[in-house]
Design a protein around this motif. Structure first.
Motif, mmCIF file in Angstrom:
data_model
loop_
_atom_site.group_PDB
_atom_site.id
_atom_site.type_symbol
_atom_site.label_atom_id
_atom_site.label_comp_id
_atom_site.label_asym_id
_atom_site.label_seq_id
_atom_site.Cartn_x
_atom_site.Cartn_y
_atom_site.Cartn_z
ATOM 1 N N ASP A 10 0.840 -1.199 0.000
ATOM 2 C CA ASP A 10 0.000 0.000 0.000
ATOM 3 C C ASP A 10 0.876 1.251 0.000
ATOM 4 O OD1 ASP A 10 -2.258 -1.545 0.084
ATOM 5 O OD2 ASP A 10 -2.661 -1.203 2.217
ATOM 6 N N LEU A 11 0.438 2.265 -0.739
ATOM 7 C CA LEU A 11 1.142 3.542 -0.756
ATOM 8 C C LEU A 11 0.583 4.441 0.337
ATOM 9 C CD1 LEU A 11 1.345 4.248 -4.569
ATOM 10 C CD2 LEU A 11 3.172 3.496 -3.063
ATOM 11 N N VAL A 12 1.485 5.089 1.079
ATOM 12 C CA VAL A 12 1.077 5.920 2.205
ATOM 13 C C VAL A 12 1.863 7.227 2.212
ATOM 14 C CG1 VAL A 12 0.419 3.974 3.668
ATOM 15 C CG2 VAL A 12 2.754 4.825 3.750
ATOM 16 N N LEU A 13 1.321 8.208 2.926
ATOM 17 C CA LEU A 13 2.012 9.450 3.240
ATOM 18 C C LEU A 13 2.298 9.452 4.734
ATOM 19 C CD1 LEU A 13 -0.143 12.023 1.265
ATOM 20 C CD2 LEU A 13 2.103 11.141 0.637
ATOM 21 N N ILE A 14 3.397 10.083 5.137
ATOM 22 C CA ILE A 14 3.791 10.137 6.545
ATOM 23 C C ILE A 14 3.726 11.588 7.014
ATOM 24 C CG2 ILE A 14 5.654 9.749 8.184
ATOM 25 C CD1 ILE A 14 6.660 7.567 6.308
ATOM 26 N N LYS A 15 3.057 11.797 8.136
ATOM 27 C CA LYS A 15 2.941 13.136 8.725
ATOM 28 C C LYS A 15 4.312 13.639 9.125
ATOM 29 C CE LYS A 15 0.450 16.261 11.288
ATOM 30 N NZ LYS A 15 0.470 17.498 10.553
ATOM 31 N N ASN A 16 4.627 14.847 8.700
ATOM 32 C CA ASN A 16 5.888 15.476 9.039
ATOM 33 C C ASN A 16 5.753 16.078 10.434
ATOM 34 O OD1 ASN A 16 8.308 16.775 9.112
ATOM 35 N ND2 ASN A 16 7.982 18.001 7.285
ATOM 36 N N SER A 17 6.267 15.397 11.443
ATOM 37 C CA SER A 17 6.079 15.832 12.830
ATOM 38 C C SER A 17 6.851 17.105 13.153
ATOM 39 C CB SER A 17 6.482 14.723 13.798
ATOM 40 O OG SER A 17 7.828 14.376 13.603
ATOM 41 N N ARG A 18 7.763 17.518 12.311
ATOM 42 C CA ARG A 18 8.468 18.779 12.534
ATOM 43 C C ARG A 18 7.547 19.973 12.321
ATOM 44 N NH1 ARG A 18 14.592 18.155 10.267
ATOM 45 N NH2 ARG A 18 15.033 16.243 11.382
ATOM 46 N N LYS A 26 4.247 27.440 7.659
ATOM 47 C CA LYS A 26 3.046 27.154 6.885
ATOM 48 C C LYS A 26 3.351 26.772 5.450
ATOM 49 C CE LYS A 26 0.128 30.178 9.586
ATOM 50 N NZ LYS A 26 -0.738 31.351 9.550
ATOM 51 N N MET A 27 4.513 27.135 4.950
ATOM 52 C CA MET A 27 4.858 26.853 3.560
ATOM 53 C C MET A 27 5.461 25.464 3.367
ATOM 54 S SD MET A 27 3.665 29.448 2.204
ATOM 55 C CE MET A 27 4.210 29.336 0.539
ATOM 56 N N GLN A 28 5.842 24.801 4.437
ATOM 57 C CA GLN A 28 6.389 23.449 4.349
ATOM 58 C C GLN A 28 5.262 22.438 4.217
ATOM 59 O OE1 GLN A 28 9.575 22.427 4.264
ATOM 60 N NE2 GLN A 28 10.308 24.540 4.294
ATOM 61 N N SER A 29 5.529 21.350 3.539
ATOM 62 C CA SER A 29 4.491 20.332 3.386
ATOM 63 C C SER A 29 4.257 19.612 4.708
ATOM 64 C CB SER A 29 4.879 19.327 2.312
ATOM 65 O OG SER A 29 6.062 18.665 2.676
ATOM 66 N N GLN A 30 3.010 19.263 4.952
ATOM 67 C CA GLN A 30 2.655 18.584 6.197
ATOM 68 C C GLN A 30 2.896 17.085 6.130
ATOM 69 O OE1 GLN A 30 -1.355 19.609 7.125
ATOM 70 N NE2 GLN A 30 -0.816 21.636 7.850
ATOM 71 N N TYR A 31 2.968 16.538 4.920
ATOM 72 C CA TYR A 31 3.155 15.097 4.754
ATOM 73 C C TYR A 31 4.324 14.823 3.827
ATOM 74 C CZ TYR A 31 -1.283 14.439 7.055
ATOM 75 O OH TYR A 31 -2.291 14.439 7.979
#
Length: 82
Positions: A10-18, A26-31
């Protein structure tokens, strides 16, 4: 909060905890991603690999992973990695 149960491949995205906390950009991607699930470990952690086949350096907690909805042209890349 959703309760997803991902299987191998399965393909997934990972939450960027930083990006959590008061000083997030706000300009950085969340995942980050997409990544592919290799194995689900005990206690809800996942081992994931990048699409080039390199293993992600840490096990990922279940609450940080969301499904990735792939385009049709992306599916051939996944079959190549498997």
């Amino acid at each position: 909060m959703y309760n997803h149960d991902f299987k191998t491949g399965d393909l997934v995205l990972i939450k960027n905890s930083r990006q959590d906390g008061p000083l997030c950009d706000k300009m950085q991607s969340q995942y980050m991603g997409p990544y592919m699930v290799v194995k689900q470990r005990s206690r809800g952690t996942y081992i994931v690999v990048e699409l080039d086949g390199s293993i992600f350096r840490h096990m990922i907690a279940k609450f940080r992973v969301i499904p990735y909805l792939a385009r049709k042209d992306m599916l051939s890349t996944v079959e190549t990695v498997l």
